[in-house]
Scaffold this active site. Structure first.
Site, PDB file in Angstrom:
ATOM      1  N   ASP A  18      30.073  40.536 -46.820  1.00 24.30           N
ATOM      2  CA  ASP A  18      29.846  41.901 -46.354  1.00 24.30           C
ATOM      3  C   ASP A  18      30.548  42.874 -47.286  1.00 24.30           C
ATOM      4  O   ASP A  18      31.456  42.498 -48.042  1.00 24.30           O
ATOM      5  CB  ASP A  18      30.373  42.067 -44.927  1.00 24.30           C
ATOM      6  N   ALA A  49      32.454  46.874 -47.796  1.00 23.54           N
ATOM      7  CA  ALA A  49      33.539  47.615 -47.163  1.00 23.54           C
ATOM      8  C   ALA A  49      33.417  49.079 -47.556  1.00 23.54           C
ATOM      9  O   ALA A  49      32.904  49.412 -48.625  1.00 23.54           O
ATOM     10  CB  ALA A  49      34.901  47.069 -47.596  1.00 23.54           C
ATOM     11  N   GLU A  64      30.106  42.953 -36.867  1.00 24.18           N
ATOM     12  CA  GLU A  64      30.683  42.486 -38.126  1.00 24.18           C
ATOM     13  C   GLU A  64      32.010  41.775 -37.872  1.00 24.18           C
ATOM     14  O   GLU A  64      32.287  40.722 -38.462  1.00 24.18           O
ATOM     15  CB  GLU A  64      30.889  43.662 -39.083  1.00 24.18           C
ATOM     16  N   LYS A  74      35.420  51.525 -54.088  1.00 22.04           N
ATOM     17  CA  LYS A  74      35.874  51.194 -52.727  1.00 22.04           C
ATOM     18  C   LYS A  74      37.288  50.617 -52.698  1.00 22.04           C
ATOM     19  O   LYS A  74      37.877  50.456 -51.628  1.00 22.04           O
ATOM     20  CB  LYS A  74      34.908  50.188 -52.082  1.00 22.04           C
ATOM     21  N   LYS A 127      35.765  49.314 -42.304  1.00 26.74           N
ATOM     22  CA  LYS A 127      34.346  49.034 -42.240  1.00 26.74           C
ATOM     23  C   LYS A 127      33.746  49.780 -41.058  1.00 26.74           C
ATOM     24  O   LYS A 127      34.464  50.231 -40.181  1.00 26.74           O
ATOM     25  CB  LYS A 127      34.094  47.524 -42.097  1.00 26.74           C
ATOM     26  N   THR A 142      26.288  44.380 -43.028  1.00 22.31           N
ATOM     27  CA  THR A 142      25.377  45.509 -42.876  1.00 22.31           C
ATOM     28  C   THR A 142      25.780  46.613 -43.848  1.00 22.31           C
ATOM     29  O   THR A 142      26.963  46.880 -44.035  1.00 22.31           O
ATOM     30  CB  THR A 142      25.424  46.042 -41.435  1.00 22.31           C
ATOM     31  N   GLY A 143      24.786  47.247 -44.450  1.00 23.30           N
ATOM     32  CA  GLY A 143      25.066  48.358 -45.357  1.00 23.30           C
ATOM     33  C   GLY A 143      24.383  48.179 -46.695  1.00 23.30           C
ATOM     34  O   GLY A 143      23.719  47.160 -46.958  1.00 23.30           O
ATOM     35  N   SER A 144      24.563  49.152 -47.572  1.00 24.81           N
ATOM     36  CA  SER A 144      23.839  49.149 -48.840  1.00 24.81           C
ATOM     37  C   SER A 144      24.228  47.976 -49.732  1.00 24.81           C
ATOM     38  O   SER A 144      23.365  47.373 -50.384  1.00 24.81           O
ATOM     39  CB  SER A 144      24.074  50.475 -49.574  1.00 24.81           C
TER      40      SER A 144
END
Length: 222
Positions: free
Chosen positions: A81, A83, A103, A121, A94, A29-31
């Site tokens: 995924d 981070a 997750e 990151k 996360k 999940t996320g950009s």
């Protein structure tokens, strides 16, 4: 030189090269995960996906990728995924998007965990990014007091509930140099569901975009 979004997309595109035709793929999940969903759809080789959040499930369906229940899947090969932070041991923070519990569950079942990120990151020490902690609502004040005892500064994430109906406390002011130990300590607080340190189940492979291209690091090279 590439922008941050271009670095994320390049990492997402590279991650597809680690998949095999017919794979069931866990998706975060996320950009950065959103870029991976686009690349996964373009590739077209996945037989289905395990989603780590309701929003990811919706985006996968919109791209025509079947979403499977984890309870109906004994095992699957790869979880991909992003981070919020990742160190050279491939331990992560996360949960900036609030999906940390699901997750962590999907990552636990996957045979391989690929973290995709941009170079901003990658850090030497975790903790600059506030550490999310999912908490049962009635325990929020108690958990905050316990967090203060270990030197953290807890802040309730306003106006947010997880897909599980819980709240998020973001912990500021920590320097996380013993990630596994802190992960276990925070999970031991009554009322805490889980925290956003992914150290007991760290990534197996980091694929990250830089201004000059894509780099990779394996867990066994640390």
């Amino acid at each position: 030189m590439m922008t941050q979004d271009e670095m994320k997309r390049s990492a997402a595109r590279e991650a597809v090269n680690y998949l095999s035709e017919g794979d069931i793929v866990g998706v975060g999940t996320g950009s950065t995960a959103d870029y991976f969903i686009q690349e996964l759809s373009s590739w077209g080789g996945a037989s289905g996906a395990i989603a780590s959040s309701e929003i990811t499930a919706s985006r996968l369906r919109d791209c025509g990728i079947p979403v499977l229940s984890l309870n109906d899947t004994d095992s699957f090969g790869v979880y991909v995924d992003g981070a919020d932070e990742i160190n050279r041991n491939l331990e992560m923070i996360k949960g900036g998007g609030g999906a940390l519990t699901r997750e962590k569950i999907v990552a636990a079942v996957a045979e391989k965990f690929i973290c995709i990120a941009d170079e901003t990151k990658v850090v030497d020490v975790l903790g600059t990014f506030p550490l999310p902690l999912e908490v049962i609502p009635m325990a929020g004040a108690y958990v905050s007091r316990e967090v203060q005892k270990i030197g953290g500064e807890p802040t309730l994430r306003q106006g947010f509930l997880t897909d599980n109906g819980n709240v998020i406390i973001d912990i500021h002011g920590l320097t996380i140099d013993k990630a596994v130990e802190l992960e276990l300590e925070l999970n031991g607080i009554v009322g805490a569901v889980t925290n956003g340190i992914f150290a007991r189940r760290s990534a197996d492979l980091l694929v990250y975009g830089t201004k000059n291209g894509v780099c990779t690091e394996y867990a066994d090279s640390k």
